[in-house]
Motif scaffolding. Structure first.
Motif, PDB file in Angstrom:
ATOM      1  N   ALA A  48      42.687  48.579  36.126  1.00  0.00           N
ATOM      2  CA  ALA A  48      43.410  48.115  34.940  1.00  0.00           C
ATOM      3  C   ALA A  48      42.547  47.163  34.114  1.00  0.00           C
ATOM      4  N   LEU A  49      41.805  46.267  34.782  1.00  0.00           N
ATOM      5  CA  LEU A  49      40.897  45.374  34.070  1.00  0.00           C
ATOM      6  C   LEU A  49      39.770  46.160  33.407  1.00  0.00           C
ATOM      7  N   ARG A  50      39.256  47.126  34.134  1.00  0.00           N
ATOM      8  CA  ARG A  50      38.173  47.943  33.603  1.00  0.00           C
ATOM      9  C   ARG A  50      38.640  48.685  32.347  1.00  0.00           C
ATOM     10  N   ALA A  51      39.846  49.242  32.386  1.00  0.00           N
ATOM     11  CA  ALA A  51      40.386  49.980  31.240  1.00  0.00           C
ATOM     12  C   ALA A  51      40.610  49.066  30.040  1.00  0.00           C
ATOM     13  N   ALA A  52      40.912  47.800  30.294  1.00  0.00           N
ATOM     14  CA  ALA A  52      41.155  46.850  29.210  1.00  0.00           C
ATOM     15  C   ALA A  52      39.863  46.288  28.644  1.00  0.00           C
ATOM     16  N   SER A  59      31.964  50.921  32.931  1.00  0.00           N
ATOM     17  CA  SER A  59      30.967  51.690  33.675  1.00  0.00           C
ATOM     18  C   SER A  59      30.317  50.894  34.812  1.00  0.00           C
ATOM     19  N   ALA A  60      30.563  49.595  34.889  1.00  0.00           N
ATOM     20  CA  ALA A  60      29.923  48.752  35.908  1.00  0.00           C
ATOM     21  C   ALA A  60      30.623  48.900  37.258  1.00  0.00           C
ATOM     22  N   SER A  61      29.835  48.809  38.325  1.00  0.00           N
ATOM     23  CA  SER A  61      30.409  48.823  39.671  1.00  0.00           C
ATOM     24  C   SER A  61      30.913  47.420  40.010  1.00  0.00           C
ATOM     25  N   LEU A  62      31.698  47.312  41.053  1.00  0.00           N
ATOM     26  CA  LEU A  62      32.206  46.014  41.478  1.00  0.00           C
ATOM     27  C   LEU A  62      31.050  45.093  41.871  1.00  0.00           C
ATOM     28  N   ASP A  63      30.028  45.627  42.542  1.00  0.00           N
ATOM     29  CA  ASP A  63      28.855  44.824  42.916  1.00  0.00           C
ATOM     30  C   ASP A  63      28.145  44.277  41.671  1.00  0.00           C
ATOM     31  N   GLU A  64      28.016  45.107  40.645  1.00  0.00           N
ATOM     32  CA  GLU A  64      27.372  44.658  39.408  1.00  0.00           C
ATOM     33  C   GLU A  64      28.195  43.569  38.722  1.00  0.00           C
ATOM     34  N   LEU A  65      29.517  43.729  38.736  1.00  0.00           N
ATOM     35  CA  LEU A  65      30.387  42.714  38.128  1.00  0.00           C
ATOM     36  C   LEU A  65      30.277  41.391  38.877  1.00  0.00           C
ATOM     37  N   GLU A  66      30.272  41.458  40.212  1.00  0.00           N
ATOM     38  CA  GLU A  66      30.144  40.232  41.013  1.00  0.00           C
ATOM     39  C   GLU A  66      28.802  39.552  40.767  1.00  0.00           C
ATOM     40  N   ALA A  69      28.887  37.875  37.350  1.00  0.00           N
ATOM     41  CA  ALA A  69      29.728  36.675  37.387  1.00  0.00           C
ATOM     42  C   ALA A  69      29.002  35.534  38.088  1.00  0.00           C
ATOM     43  N   SER A  70      28.307  35.824  39.173  1.00  0.00           N
ATOM     44  CA  SER A  70      27.552  34.786  39.895  1.00  0.00           C
ATOM     45  C   SER A  70      26.437  34.225  39.031  1.00  0.00           C
ATOM     46  N   GLU A  71      25.732  35.098  38.326  1.00  0.00           N
ATOM     47  CA  GLU A  71      24.638  34.643  37.458  1.00  0.00           C
ATOM     48  C   GLU A  71      25.174  33.767  36.325  1.00  0.00           C
ATOM     49  N   THR A  72      26.266  34.167  35.726  1.00  0.00           N
ATOM     50  CA  THR A  72      26.867  33.375  34.651  1.00  0.00           C
ATOM     51  C   THR A  72      27.315  32.023  35.170  1.00  0.00           C
TER      52      THR A  72
END
Length: 82
Positions: A48-52, A59-66, A69-72
């Motif tokens: 649902a978050l991805r669709a929004a 297109s990002a995987s959960l690992d890429e999102l994490e 977020a860690s880098e930010t």
């Protein structure tokens, strides 16, 4: 759609069928200063978050999102260190 609902003797509220068909069967009850709000809980919150989100987010995987977020968080926390 607006409808007036009433609790039964056990404090339950029956959500109309049309509303359940549109929003699902799971809701979070949010207490506001002047009332309450029922917020639908999606079956797949990540999807649902991805669709929004943006095309990049979709297109990002959960690992890429994490990792992003860690880098930010690291970057923002180092900005506030004297």
């Amino acid at each position: 759609m607006t409808s007036e609902l009433q609790t039964d003797e056990r404090g339950r509220v029956t959500i109309p069928k049309e509303t359940r068909e549109q929003y699902g069967d799971r809701f979070r009850l949010v207490e506001l200063d002047n009332g309450i709000k029922l917020v639908p809980i999606p079956d797949d919150p990540v999807e649902a978050l991805r669709a929004a989100g943006s095309a990049e987010l979709r297109s990002a995987s959960l690992d890429e999102l994490e990792a992003a977020a860690s880098e930010t968080a690291r970057d923002e926390s180092s900005e506030h260190v004297r």
